[in-house]
Design a protein around this motif. Structure first.
Motif, PDB file in Angstrom:
ATOM      1  N   LEU A 127      28.916 -51.763  20.707  1.00  0.00           N
ATOM      2  CA  LEU A 127      30.221 -52.958  20.801  1.00  0.00           C
ATOM      3  C   LEU A 127      29.214 -53.419  19.312  1.00  0.00           C
ATOM      4  CD1 LEU A 127      31.330 -54.418  24.105  1.00  0.00           C
ATOM      5  CD2 LEU A 127      32.831 -52.450  22.769  1.00  0.00           C
ATOM      6  N   GLU A 128      30.570 -53.074  18.470  1.00  0.00           N
ATOM      7  CA  GLU A 128      30.552 -53.452  17.540  1.00  0.00           C
ATOM      8  C   GLU A 128      32.222 -54.645  16.738  1.00  0.00           C
ATOM      9  OE1 GLU A 128      30.012 -52.132  13.292  1.00  0.00           O
ATOM     10  OE2 GLU A 128      28.220 -52.254  13.459  1.00  0.00           O
ATOM     11  N   ALA A 129      31.911 -55.591  16.774  1.00  0.00           N
ATOM     12  CA  ALA A 129      33.609 -56.191  17.219  1.00  0.00           C
ATOM     13  C   ALA A 129      34.675 -55.982  17.958  1.00  0.00           C
ATOM     14  CB  ALA A 129      34.263 -56.453  15.396  1.00  0.00           C
ATOM     15  N   GLY A 130      33.589 -55.515  19.160  1.00  0.00           N
ATOM     16  CA  GLY A 130      34.434 -55.388  20.249  1.00  0.00           C
ATOM     17  C   GLY A 130      34.731 -54.230  20.461  1.00  0.00           C
ATOM     18  N   ILE A 131      34.020 -53.332  19.175  1.00  0.00           N
ATOM     19  CA  ILE A 131      34.546 -51.645  19.432  1.00  0.00           C
ATOM     20  C   ILE A 131      33.395 -50.814  19.997  1.00  0.00           C
ATOM     21  CG2 ILE A 131      35.824 -49.763  18.055  1.00  0.00           C
ATOM     22  CD1 ILE A 131      37.631 -51.818  16.925  1.00  0.00           C
ATOM     23  N   PRO A 132      34.120 -49.434  20.401  1.00  0.00           N
ATOM     24  CA  PRO A 132      32.119 -48.849  20.794  1.00  0.00           C
ATOM     25  C   PRO A 132      32.357 -47.587  20.049  1.00  0.00           C
ATOM     26  CG  PRO A 132      34.391 -48.529  22.365  1.00  0.00           C
ATOM     27  CD  PRO A 132      35.027 -49.677  21.530  1.00  0.00           C
ATOM     28  N   HIS A 133      31.402 -48.200  19.596  1.00  0.00           N
ATOM     29  CA  HIS A 133      30.319 -47.479  18.446  1.00  0.00           C
ATOM     30  C   HIS A 133      28.632 -46.723  18.271  1.00  0.00           C
ATOM     31  CE1 HIS A 133      32.790 -50.419  15.898  1.00  0.00           C
ATOM     32  NE2 HIS A 133      32.166 -49.446  14.456  1.00  0.00           N
ATOM     33  N   VAL A 134      28.808 -45.294  17.618  1.00  0.00           N
ATOM     34  CA  VAL A 134      27.505 -45.102  17.487  1.00  0.00           C
ATOM     35  C   VAL A 134      27.128 -44.701  15.458  1.00  0.00           C
ATOM     36  CG1 VAL A 134      28.008 -43.256  19.544  1.00  0.00           C
ATOM     37  CG2 VAL A 134      28.918 -42.894  17.381  1.00  0.00           C
ATOM     38  N   ASP A 135      25.918 -44.880  15.408  1.00  0.00           N
ATOM     39  CA  ASP A 135      25.034 -44.840  14.174  1.00  0.00           C
ATOM     40  C   ASP A 135      24.911 -42.956  13.940  1.00  0.00           C
ATOM     41  OD1 ASP A 135      24.985 -47.151  13.962  1.00  0.00           O
ATOM     42  OD2 ASP A 135      22.693 -47.248  15.283  1.00  0.00           O
ATOM     43  N   MET A 136      24.964 -42.777  12.469  1.00  0.00           N
ATOM     44  CA  MET A 136      25.153 -41.638  12.922  1.00  0.00           C
ATOM     45  C   MET A 136      24.796 -41.110  11.085  1.00  0.00           C
ATOM     46  SD  MET A 136      28.987 -40.457  13.440  1.00  0.00           S
ATOM     47  CE  MET A 136      29.249 -38.725  14.125  1.00  0.00           C
ATOM     48  N   VAL A 137      24.119 -40.461  11.091  1.00  0.00           N
ATOM     49  CA  VAL A 137      23.298 -40.221   9.696  1.00  0.00           C
ATOM     50  C   VAL A 137      23.667 -38.759   9.653  1.00  0.00           C
ATOM     51  CG1 VAL A 137      20.813 -39.371  10.993  1.00  0.00           C
ATOM     52  CG2 VAL A 137      20.743 -40.081   8.947  1.00  0.00           C
ATOM     53  N   ARG A 138      23.747 -38.245   7.957  1.00  0.00           N
ATOM     54  CA  ARG A 138      23.647 -37.474   7.835  1.00  0.00           C
ATOM     55  C   ARG A 138      22.753 -36.681   6.325  1.00  0.00           C
ATOM     56  NH1 ARG A 138      25.456 -35.229   2.273  1.00  0.00           N
ATOM     57  NH2 ARG A 138      26.641 -33.137   2.233  1.00  0.00           N
ATOM     58  N   ASN A 139      21.674 -35.512   6.523  1.00  0.00           N
ATOM     59  CA  ASN A 139      20.574 -35.689   5.339  1.00  0.00           C
ATOM     60  C   ASN A 139      21.139 -34.367   4.336  1.00  0.00           C
ATOM     61  OD1 ASN A 139      18.331 -36.925   6.095  1.00  0.00           O
ATOM     62  ND2 ASN A 139      19.530 -36.479   8.130  1.00  0.00           N
ATOM     63  N   SER A 140      21.770 -34.516   3.255  1.00  0.00           N
ATOM     64  CA  SER A 140      21.430 -32.960   1.955  1.00  0.00           C
ATOM     65  C   SER A 140      20.461 -32.411   1.390  1.00  0.00           C
ATOM     66  CB  SER A 140      22.223 -34.482   0.723  1.00  0.00           C
ATOM     67  OG  SER A 140      22.719 -35.333   0.811  1.00  0.00           O
ATOM     68  N   ASP A 141      21.162 -31.620   1.341  1.00  0.00           N
ATOM     69  CA  ASP A 141      20.397 -30.883   1.671  1.00  0.00           C
ATOM     70  C   ASP A 141      19.665 -30.308  -0.089  1.00  0.00           C
ATOM     71  OD1 ASP A 141      20.152 -29.557   4.022  1.00  0.00           O
ATOM     72  OD2 ASP A 141      21.751 -27.734   3.445  1.00  0.00           O
TER      73      ASP A 141
END
Length: 141
Positions: A127-141
């Motif tokens: 929860l962040e600010a009362g809202i469900p979140h997930v961490d995400m990542v993107r790797n550039s090629d």
């Protein structure tokens, strides 16, 4: 409807538009407390404005470490690829700066949107600010 364009914004000059959009989306719609929405990173971040003609309808920010955040689109412009345009601009700017890894904290309901753009979930839900979140990542090629 005019074509949507995205430009790099100036925090001091474009502050009113950035605030109007984020306040409408996060504070009014999602009930995020104002003290959680505004932080010291805004002044140093690179901000983006998506505009229909001259009217700003969306915004996002990029931090120096590759974190993309505060992606917000006014309700009447959702579903029109404004978010895609904002994210593409933020990713392109990150890559231009040599930030090969972009990260974000995504609201769970929006995680599929970010996955479409090449981001992968790397955390459990929280929860962040009362809202469900997930961490995400993107790797550039």
């Amino acid at each position: 409807m005019n074509k949507i364009s995205v430009r790099l914004a100036d925090w001091s000059k474009d502050n009113a538009d950035i605030r109007r959009i984020r306040e409408a989306v996060f504070i009014a719609e999602q009930s995020v407390a104002p003290e959680l929405e505004w932080d010291s990173e805004d002044a140093q971040a690179s901000h983006f404005l998506a505009c229909e003609g001259d009217y700003p309808v969306g915004t996002a920010r990029l931090l120096d470490d590759g974190h993309i955040g505060r992606v917000s689109v006014l309700k009447d412009w959702r579903g029109l690829k404004v978010g895609d345009a904002l994210m593409e601009a933020a990713i392109a700017e990150a890559e231009k700066r040599g930030l090969r890894r972009q990260m974000l904290s995504a609201q769970v309901h929006a995680s599929a949107f970010y996955e479409r753009l090449g981001f992968n979930i790397i955390s459990e839900e929280y929860l962040e600010a009362g809202i469900p979140h997930v961490d995400m990542v993107r790797n550039s090629d």
